[in-house]
Design a protein around this motif. Structure first.
Motif, short mmCIF file in Angstrom:
data_model
loop_
_atom_site.label_atom_id
_atom_site.label_comp_id
_atom_site.label_asym_id
_atom_site.label_seq_id
_atom_site.Cartn_x
_atom_site.Cartn_y
_atom_site.Cartn_z
N ASP A 1 5.52 15.29 77.94
CA ASP A 1 5.79 13.89 78.26
C ASP A 1 7.28 13.66 78.48
O ASP A 1 7.68 12.80 79.27
N ASN A 2 8.13 14.44 77.77
CA ASN A 2 9.58 14.34 77.94
C ASN A 2 9.98 14.66 79.37
O ASN A 2 10.96 14.12 79.89
N LEU A 3 9.24 15.58 80.00
CA LEU A 3 9.63 16.06 81.32
C LEU A 3 9.62 14.94 82.36
O LEU A 3 10.41 14.95 83.30
N PHE A 4 8.71 13.97 82.20
CA PHE A 4 8.69 12.85 83.12
C PHE A 4 10.04 12.12 83.10
O PHE A 4 10.59 11.76 84.14
N VAL A 5 10.57 11.90 81.89
CA VAL A 5 11.85 11.21 81.75
C VAL A 5 12.99 12.10 82.23
O VAL A 5 13.95 11.61 82.85
N PHE A 6 12.90 13.39 81.98
CA PHE A 6 13.95 14.31 82.45
C PHE A 6 14.06 14.26 83.97
O PHE A 6 15.16 14.32 84.52
N VAL A 7 12.92 14.17 84.65
CA VAL A 7 12.93 14.07 86.12
C VAL A 7 13.67 12.80 86.55
O VAL A 7 14.48 12.82 87.49
N LEU A 8 13.41 11.68 85.86
CA LEU A 8 14.08 10.42 86.17
C LEU A 8 15.58 10.52 85.93
O LEU A 8 16.38 10.00 86.72
N ILE A 9 15.97 11.17 84.83
CA ILE A 9 17.39 11.32 84.51
C ILE A 9 18.10 12.15 85.58
O ILE A 9 19.19 11.80 86.06
N MET A 10 17.49 13.26 85.97
CA MET A 10 18.08 14.12 87.00
C MET A 10 18.24 13.35 88.30
O MET A 10 19.24 13.51 89.02
N SER A 11 17.25 12.51 88.61
CA SER A 11 17.31 11.73 89.84
C SER A 11 18.39 10.66 89.77
O SER A 11 19.15 10.46 90.72
N LYS A 12 18.47 9.96 88.64
CA LYS A 12 19.45 8.88 88.49
C LYS A 12 20.87 9.39 88.62
O LYS A 12 21.72 8.77 89.27
N PHE A 13 21.16 10.53 88.01
CA PHE A 13 22.51 11.08 88.04
C PHE A 13 22.73 12.04 89.22
O PHE A 13 23.79 12.66 89.31
N ALA A 14 21.72 12.16 90.09
CA ALA A 14 21.82 13.00 91.29
C ALA A 14 22.36 14.39 90.97
O ALA A 14 23.32 14.86 91.58
N VAL A 15 21.73 15.04 89.99
CA VAL A 15 22.20 16.37 89.56
C VAL A 15 21.81 17.40 90.62
O VAL A 15 20.63 17.53 90.95
N PRO A 16 22.79 18.14 91.17
CA PRO A 16 22.45 19.20 92.14
C PRO A 16 21.48 20.20 91.52
O PRO A 16 21.57 20.52 90.33
N SER A 17 20.54 20.69 92.31
CA SER A 17 19.47 21.54 91.79
C SER A 17 20.00 22.79 91.10
O SER A 17 19.43 23.25 90.10
N GLN A 18 21.13 23.34 91.58
CA GLN A 18 21.64 24.57 90.99
C GLN A 18 22.26 24.35 89.61
O GLN A 18 22.50 25.30 88.88
N TYR A 19 22.55 23.09 89.27
CA TYR A 19 23.15 22.81 87.96
C TYR A 19 22.13 22.30 86.95
O TYR A 19 22.46 22.10 85.78
N GLN A 20 20.90 22.05 87.38
CA GLN A 20 19.92 21.42 86.49
C GLN A 20 19.57 22.29 85.29
O GLN A 20 19.32 21.78 84.20
N GLN A 21 19.53 23.62 85.49
CA GLN A 21 19.18 24.47 84.35
C GLN A 21 20.25 24.40 83.26
O GLN A 21 19.94 24.42 82.07
#
Length: 331
Positions: free
Chosen positions: A80-100
């Protein structure tokens, strides 16, 4: 379960070693492939399984069963946390290579904060047995709220920053651009915070909200702080790889909220029965094997029904699109 200080130290040292290996593996920013995420997800699940088997062999069936029940519960709740993590990554526009890197540090922050919660919960339980009534009632209320939200179709489409993040952003000078994985940079002689640090704090501190139901839930399965901590640690430490593995499947788990609500409600009832038993009331208690069985069956059923429902919805949307498409004129 009697856990010596030496075993605690050895366990924490082992977890730190695993975290260090994770840092080494993810030291170079890159896009995580499904294959890489799948391999490391299996590795973390196997490590958790080996740890649980170790408890079965050296501590007995009850501690081992409690660990597996706690681990599966925490793992399912962490999805369930992952849903929010997706929103956080989107809000802060985190580049895909830095997400890990963001997830690695964010989950580490979450683990430290959960350790504090677990220590506090263990201390309260040791001194106030009535807290089981409170935990049980809270879990039942949370289960009911989950069902209500699922039936109304409400979903969090935006991430709202908590007070800590707002205070940090307000008081610490920052830049609006990413500079690799750096947390601070210097511009014109001024030390500035990068969005990388903010999003890491967002991941770590937001998990505290999830811990409000997951920590009472696992205490409903076992009151052993060692098992509670290790089950949480293994569930959280494999969360980064799970994010990349099932990120695209999250929207297909349409019945997940129902499954989690059943599990939380079930554990809430178990806690209330345990509290009544501790108070001298002769009521049946739910055993760990029964708890483990219920958790596994509920997760399996809701996963299957979710995938079937998603497939039917996709088919219905495809048919609707075909009907709306204008017919090709005949010449």
């Amino acid at each position: 379960m009697d856990v010596s200080l030496a075993l605690w130290a050895l366990t924490i040292a082992g977890l730190i070693a695993l975290i260090a290996v994770d840092f080494v593996i993810g030291r170079n920013p890159h896009d995580v492939s499904v294959k890489e995420a799948g391999i490391w997800t299996v590795v973390w699940v196997v490590l958790a399984g080996l740890f649980g088997l170790g408890l079965l062999v050296f501590a007995g069936g009850e501690p081992g069963g409690e660990f597996f029940a706690g681990y599966i519960t925490e793992k399912s709740l962490s999805v369930d946390n992952l849903f929010v993590f997706v929103l956080i990554m989107s809000k802060f526009a985190v580049p895909s290579q830095y997400q890990q890197r963001v997830l690695l540090v964010g989950v580490l922050i979450a683990l430290v904060l959960r350790a504090v919660f677990i220590a506090a919960g263990a201390a309260v339980i040791a001194n106030f047995s009535w807290i089981f009534y409170l935990f049980g009632a809270f879990l039942i209320w949370t289960a009911w709220k989950l069902i209500q939200d699922a039936r109304s179709g409400e979903e969090d489409e935006e991430f709202e920053e908590n007070r800590l993040l707002k205070a940090v952003e307000k008081r610490v000078p920052s830049t609006d651009r990413y500079h690799g994985t750096r947390l601070f940079i210097r511009e014109n002689g001024k030390r500035l915070m990068t969005p990388m640090l903010v999003v890491m704090l967002a991941i770590g501190t937001t998990d505290v909200l999830f811990a409000l139901d997951s920590i009472p839930a696992i205490f409903g399965l076992t009151q052993d702080p060692y098992i509670v901590f290790t089950a949480n640690a293994f569930a959280l430490m494999g969360l980064r790889q799970l994010y990349f593995l099932i990120g695209g499947l999250l929207k297909k788990l349409v019945h997940l909220s129902y499954g989690l609500s059943i599990i939380l409600g079930f554990i809430g009832v178990k806690l209330v029965l345990h509290a009544l038993h501790e108070s001298g009331v002769h009521v049946p208690e739910i055993s760990i094997p029964v708890s483990l069985g219920v958790i596994v069956v509920v997760l399996a059923v809701t996963t299957v029904t979710s995938l079937i429902a998603s497939k039917r919805q996709a088919a219905a949307e495809g048919e609707a699109a075909d009907e709306e498409r204008p017919a090709t004129p005949v010449r």
